[in-house]
Design a protein around this motif. Structure first.
Motif, short mmCIF file in Angstrom:
data_model
loop_
_atom_site.label_atom_id
_atom_site.label_comp_id
_atom_site.label_asym_id
_atom_site.label_seq_id
_atom_site.Cartn_x
_atom_site.Cartn_y
_atom_site.Cartn_z
N HIS A 1 -14.39 -3.07 -3.82
CA HIS A 1 -14.27 -3.49 -2.42
C HIS A 1 -13.40 -2.49 -1.68
CE1 HIS A 1 -14.08 -6.20 0.97
NE2 HIS A 1 -12.77 -6.26 0.91
N ALA A 2 -13.81 -2.12 -0.47
CA ALA A 2 -13.06 -1.18 0.36
C ALA A 2 -12.46 -1.89 1.56
CB ALA A 2 -13.97 -0.05 0.83
N ALA A 3 -11.30 -1.40 2.00
CA ALA A 3 -10.63 -1.94 3.17
C ALA A 3 -9.79 -0.83 3.79
CB ALA A 3 -9.74 -3.13 2.79
N THR A 4 -9.29 -1.11 4.98
CA THR A 4 -8.36 -0.19 5.66
C THR A 4 -7.02 -0.87 5.74
OG1 THR A 4 -10.16 0.76 6.97
CG2 THR A 4 -7.92 1.08 7.79
N PHE A 5 -5.96 -0.16 5.33
CA PHE A 5 -4.61 -0.71 5.40
C PHE A 5 -4.06 -0.45 6.80
CE2 PHE A 5 0.04 -0.40 4.44
CZ PHE A 5 0.22 -1.74 4.14
N LEU A 6 -3.69 -1.52 7.49
CA LEU A 6 -3.20 -1.41 8.86
C LEU A 6 -1.69 -1.30 8.94
CD1 LEU A 6 -5.53 -4.13 10.42
CD2 LEU A 6 -5.86 -1.64 10.42
N GLY A 7 -1.00 -1.58 7.85
CA GLY A 7 0.46 -1.57 7.84
C GLY A 7 0.99 -2.97 7.62
N GLY A 8 2.27 -3.05 7.25
CA GLY A 8 2.86 -4.35 6.96
C GLY A 8 2.12 -4.98 5.79
N ASP A 9 1.54 -6.12 6.03
CA ASP A 9 0.73 -6.76 4.99
C ASP A 9 -0.69 -7.01 5.49
OD1 ASP A 9 1.12 -8.85 6.76
OD2 ASP A 9 1.63 -10.32 5.23
N LYS A 10 -1.17 -6.19 6.42
CA LYS A 10 -2.48 -6.41 7.06
C LYS A 10 -3.52 -5.38 6.63
CE LYS A 10 -0.88 -9.74 9.62
NZ LYS A 10 -0.84 -11.02 8.96
N ILE A 11 -4.73 -5.90 6.40
CA ILE A 11 -5.87 -5.04 6.11
C ILE A 11 -7.03 -5.44 7.01
CG2 ILE A 11 -5.24 -4.61 3.70
CD1 ILE A 11 -7.41 -6.69 2.89
N LEU A 12 -7.91 -4.51 7.26
CA LEU A 12 -9.17 -4.77 7.95
C LEU A 12 -10.25 -4.69 6.89
CD1 LEU A 12 -10.88 -5.08 10.58
CD2 LEU A 12 -11.00 -2.58 10.60
N HIS A 13 -11.05 -5.75 6.75
CA HIS A 13 -12.10 -5.71 5.74
C HIS A 13 -13.20 -6.72 6.08
CE1 HIS A 13 -11.10 -9.28 2.97
NE2 HIS A 13 -10.44 -9.46 4.08
N LEU B 1 -7.27 4.26 3.26
CA LEU B 1 -8.34 3.47 2.67
C LEU B 1 -7.82 2.83 1.40
CD1 LEU B 1 -11.08 6.20 3.01
CD2 LEU B 1 -10.94 4.12 4.37
N LEU B 2 -8.27 1.63 1.14
CA LEU B 2 -7.88 0.92 -0.09
C LEU B 2 -9.13 0.62 -0.90
CD1 LEU B 2 -5.39 -1.71 1.36
CD2 LEU B 2 -4.86 0.53 0.40
N GLY B 3 -9.01 0.72 -2.21
CA GLY B 3 -10.08 0.34 -3.12
C GLY B 3 -9.60 -0.76 -4.04
#
Length: 133
Positions: free
Chosen positions: A87-99, A77-79
């Motif tokens: 703002h919250a997001a999920t780090f998917l790897g590389g340079d990708k996030i889901l938000h 999880l990223l804040g």
């Protein structure tokens, strides 16, 4: 992953019919990584005009369930602090996030250098407890 893309914004939402950024991050933990997540009803019950204050209080409470990391790792999880918002997001790897941003739909995006400068927390969830779903 496909079913997590295009979910509409909904204040306090935490499911496929609508979610806010925090709800999407918890939904992704369950759907992508099979992780149980803590759930407190009050995290998702708020008035849109109290959104900023609600984000701060929820993060303070939710942080008790986190193991903080020195930097992003896939699945964490990223804040972010974006202006007065958290703002919250999920780090998917590389340079990708889901938000998801307010009044938009969920999407995969790049973790840009601008977003990295706003990043204040990278964390995994601690092991599940009884009230976790």
């Amino acid at each position: 992953m496909k079913k997590l893309i295009g979910i509409p914004w909904e204040y306090g939402g935490c499911n496929f019919s609508g979610c806010d950024c925090f709800g999407l991050a918890l939904l992704a933990q369950r759907e992508l990584y099979g992780r149980k997540t803590p759930f407190k009803k009050e995290w998702f019950e708020y008035s849109p005009d109290l959104f900023t204050e609600h984000c701060k209080k929820t993060f303070e409470d939710f942080s008790n369930y986190l193991i903080f990391l020195p930097g992003p790792e896939p699945g964490c999880l990223l804040g972010f602090r974006l202006g007065g918002y958290i703002h919250a997001a999920t780090f998917l790897g590389g340079d990708k996030i889901l938000h998801i941003f307010e009044n938009r739909t969920s999407r995969v995006a790049r973790l840009t250098s601008t977003l990295r400068r706003c990043l204040f927390a990278s964390a995994f969830l601690k092991g599940g407890e009884n009230e976790w779903v």
